[in-house]
Design a protein around this motif. Structure first.
Motif, short mmCIF file in Angstrom:
data_model
loop_
_atom_site.label_atom_id
_atom_site.label_comp_id
_atom_site.label_asym_id
_atom_site.label_seq_id
_atom_site.Cartn_x
_atom_site.Cartn_y
_atom_site.Cartn_z
N ARG A 230 -12.56 -0.87 20.01
CA ARG A 230 -13.46 -0.56 21.12
C ARG A 230 -13.58 -1.75 22.04
O ARG A 230 -13.34 -2.89 21.65
CB ARG A 230 -14.84 -0.18 20.58
CG ARG A 230 -14.86 1.07 19.71
CD ARG A 230 -16.31 1.41 19.37
NE ARG A 230 -16.36 2.59 18.52
CZ ARG A 230 -16.37 2.55 17.19
NH1 ARG A 230 -16.28 1.38 16.57
NH2 ARG A 230 -16.44 3.67 16.49
N LEU A 231 -13.99 -1.48 23.26
CA LEU A 231 -14.15 -2.56 24.24
C LEU A 231 -15.16 -3.58 23.74
O LEU A 231 -14.98 -4.78 23.93
CB LEU A 231 -14.60 -1.97 25.59
CG LEU A 231 -14.80 -2.98 26.72
CD1 LEU A 231 -13.49 -3.70 27.03
CD2 LEU A 231 -15.34 -2.28 27.97
N ARG A 232 -16.22 -3.10 23.07
CA ARG A 232 -17.22 -4.01 22.56
C ARG A 232 -16.63 -5.00 21.57
O ARG A 232 -16.98 -6.19 21.56
CB ARG A 232 -18.35 -3.22 21.89
CG ARG A 232 -19.47 -4.10 21.34
CD ARG A 232 -20.55 -3.28 20.69
NE ARG A 232 -20.06 -2.56 19.53
CZ ARG A 232 -20.82 -1.79 18.75
NH1 ARG A 232 -22.09 -1.61 19.05
NH2 ARG A 232 -20.30 -1.17 17.70
N GLU A 233 -15.72 -4.54 20.74
CA GLU A 233 -15.12 -5.42 19.74
C GLU A 233 -14.29 -6.52 20.37
O GLU A 233 -14.39 -7.69 19.98
CB GLU A 233 -14.25 -4.60 18.78
CG GLU A 233 -15.02 -3.72 17.83
CD GLU A 233 -14.10 -3.05 16.82
OE1 GLU A 233 -13.35 -3.77 16.13
OE2 GLU A 233 -14.12 -1.82 16.73
N ILE A 234 -13.45 -6.19 21.34
CA ILE A 234 -12.61 -7.22 21.95
C ILE A 234 -13.44 -8.16 22.81
O ILE A 234 -13.17 -9.36 22.88
CB ILE A 234 -11.45 -6.58 22.77
CG1 ILE A 234 -10.49 -7.68 23.26
CG2 ILE A 234 -11.96 -5.78 23.94
CD1 ILE A 234 -9.88 -8.53 22.18
N VAL A 235 -14.51 -7.63 23.44
CA VAL A 235 -15.39 -8.50 24.23
C VAL A 235 -16.07 -9.52 23.32
O VAL A 235 -16.13 -10.71 23.64
CB VAL A 235 -16.43 -7.67 25.00
CG1 VAL A 235 -17.52 -8.57 25.58
CG2 VAL A 235 -15.76 -6.89 26.13
N LEU A 236 -16.59 -9.05 22.18
CA LEU A 236 -17.24 -9.96 21.24
C LEU A 236 -16.25 -10.97 20.67
O LEU A 236 -16.55 -12.16 20.54
CB LEU A 236 -17.89 -9.17 20.11
CG LEU A 236 -19.16 -8.39 20.46
CD1 LEU A 236 -19.61 -7.55 19.29
CD2 LEU A 236 -20.27 -9.34 20.88
N ALA A 237 -15.05 -10.51 20.31
CA ALA A 237 -14.05 -11.40 19.76
C ALA A 237 -13.61 -12.45 20.78
O ALA A 237 -13.51 -13.64 20.47
CB ALA A 237 -12.84 -10.61 19.28
N ALA A 238 -13.35 -12.00 22.02
CA ALA A 238 -12.93 -12.93 23.08
C ALA A 238 -14.05 -13.91 23.41
O ALA A 238 -13.79 -15.10 23.66
CB ALA A 238 -12.51 -12.15 24.32
N THR A 239 -15.31 -13.42 23.41
CA THR A 239 -16.44 -14.31 23.69
C THR A 239 -16.59 -15.36 22.60
O THR A 239 -16.83 -16.54 22.87
CB THR A 239 -17.75 -13.50 23.80
OG1 THR A 239 -17.61 -12.54 24.85
CG2 THR A 239 -18.93 -14.41 24.08
N SER A 240 -16.42 -14.93 21.34
CA SER A 240 -16.49 -15.87 20.22
C SER A 240 -15.41 -16.93 20.34
O SER A 240 -15.67 -18.13 20.15
CB SER A 240 -16.33 -15.10 18.90
OG SER A 240 -16.32 -15.98 17.80
N PHE A 241 -14.20 -16.50 20.67
CA PHE A 241 -13.08 -17.43 20.84
C PHE A 241 -13.35 -18.41 21.99
O PHE A 241 -13.14 -19.62 21.88
CB PHE A 241 -11.80 -16.64 21.10
CG PHE A 241 -10.57 -17.48 21.29
CD1 PHE A 241 -10.06 -18.25 20.26
CD2 PHE A 241 -9.92 -17.50 22.52
CE1 PHE A 241 -8.92 -19.02 20.43
CE2 PHE A 241 -8.79 -18.28 22.71
CZ PHE A 241 -8.29 -19.03 21.66
N THR A 242 -13.86 -17.87 23.11
CA THR A 242 -14.14 -18.70 24.29
C THR A 242 -15.21 -19.74 24.00
O THR A 242 -15.06 -20.92 24.34
CB THR A 242 -14.57 -17.81 25.46
OG1 THR A 242 -13.49 -16.95 25.82
CG2 THR A 242 -14.97 -18.65 26.66
#
Length: 401
Positions: A230-242
């Motif tokens: 889901r979009l929420r998952e990739i947003v959270l993962a990318a935010t965590s990485f960033t």
């Protein structure tokens, strides 16, 4: 989904990953080098530049420039033995050749006239990311009223055949002005009076190019996308990485973190394999059922496994941040000017990261929605290929293959 279609999908995924693997060597960012320059006030209204040049590359290039392999043989022996005094002595014994090579490709210009360089003292040695660097100080006499002053660098060009994509990271404090700049073959010069927005654009561009040319970072991002339904998952993962690599970036800029590249690079490779393998593990855990994994069922809300994945991504993001910092040789305490430039560099990285997500994730989302089984096979094949490349790079970097 037909067997032929499934094979075609897997074939395409494998072909793409093979291409990326062949394009990206064991090193995170290819066989390249970075030149470091600091520009300050010299004596008698001169401009002083302190150049830091990767030692073994400098010795080979200078010897080739003068067609004199004596410098190469002497310098190579000192490099192999790790003898710092011997390394400096090898350069000082052939100072004419070494300085001639450097000043042929590095210059200070006032208006349309070249400033005249004079070496200050002899060569000394330092280290960057555990690698020996030769230090060369030059004073430049510029004509009075010559006009805008520029620094130009074409050191270690691709045409020499030793390295590719060399960048020069410059900082300056001169006449009450301070700033930083990033130079490469496409942008070989900067003005000591350049506007702030030009300086920031250079670092934004450098950050964007750094992610685009860092195949391992791209594969890590693809592994994150493949494992997010889901979009929420990739947003959270990318935010965590960033957030993670931004923290490491700032700590490096403050001079509080200094981890050798020989440690960082293998861990980056391992992170690629782990994050890709996470998705494969989820597929196996659910028995490979597309309805569970790809159709958006409730099984993969942000439960304990989801939070664990974010934690893993965050930890590996810290390591990737060290890789980003290492690309600019951040080892000295920060200045406000350099800090802002580094933040803009980071923004350039994020811009490309968001562009990749915006391009790839919607395509996978549509595939998952219209053909869940196909989506499962595509993300599985992608993750498997990424995991294999990560493991290959890990072995290569650990054993120096």
């Amino acid at each position: 989904m037909s067997r032929h279609f499934r094979r075609a999908v897997i074939g395409i995924a494998v072909a793409v990953l093979t291409f990326l693997g062949l394009a990206g060597p064991a090193s995170a960012h290819g066989f390249t080098s970075t030149v470091y320059v600091h520009v300050t006030e010299g004596e008698d209204n001169r401009i002083r530049t302190k150049l830091e040049l990767e030692y073994d590359l400098f010795v080979v290039s200078a010897a080739d420039y003068e067609k004199d392999d004596t410098l190469f043989r002497t310098g190579d022996a000192a490099f192999e033995s790790g003898d710092t005094a011997g390394q400096a002595a090898a350069l000082n014994a052939r100072a004419r050749s070494a300085v001639a090579y450097a000043t042929e490709r590095f210059s200070v210009v006032s208006g349309t006239e070249n400033c005249t360089p004079t070496q200050v003292g002899g060569f000394t040695m330092g280290r960057r990311e555990g690698v020996p660097y030769a230090v060369l100080q030059l004073d430049w006499a510029c004509p009075q009223g010559g006009g805008e002053r520029q620094v130009r660098s074409a050191l270690f060009p691709d045409s020499e055949g030793y390295v590719k994509g060399v960048k020069t990271i410059a900082t300056y404090q001169l006449d009450g002005l301070s700033g930083s700049a990033a130079l490469d073959a496409a942008h070989p010069a900067f003005s000591l009076e350049q506007p702030w927005y030009e300086r920031f654009w250079e670092f934004f561009r450098l950050g964007a190019e750094h992610l685009l040319t860092g195949i391992d970072h791209i594969l890590f991002l693809l592994a994150l996308i493949a494992g997010s339904r889901r979009l929420r998952e990739i947003v959270l993962a990318a935010t965590s990485f960033t957030l993670a690599h931004s923290v490491t970036f700032l700590l490096a800029a403050l001079g509080l973190v200094d981890v050798p590249g020989r440690v960082v690079e293998p861990v980056i490779a391992l992170s690629i394999a782990v994050v890709a393998g996470w998705h494969l593990w989820r597929i196996r855990l659910r028995g490979g059922h597309a309805t569970d994994l790809e159709a958006g069922g409730g099984h993969f809300s942000l439960d304990r496994a989801g939070w664990t994945r974010l934690g893993v991504v965050f930890c590996f993001g810290l390591v990737h941040g060290l890789g980003f910092a290492g690309a600019l040789g951040i080892e000295t305490a920060w200045s406000w000017t350099l800090l802002w430039s580094l933040l803009v560099f980071n923004v350039g990285i994020e811009a490309v990261q968001l562009a990749i997500i915006a391009l790839v994730f919607p395509l996978l989302a549509v595939l998952r929605h219209r053909a869940p089984t196909a989506g499962l096979w595509v993300t599985g094949a992608l993750s498997a290929g990424v995991a294999v490349m990560g493991l290959v790079w890990f072995v290569q970097r650990v054993f120096g293959i």
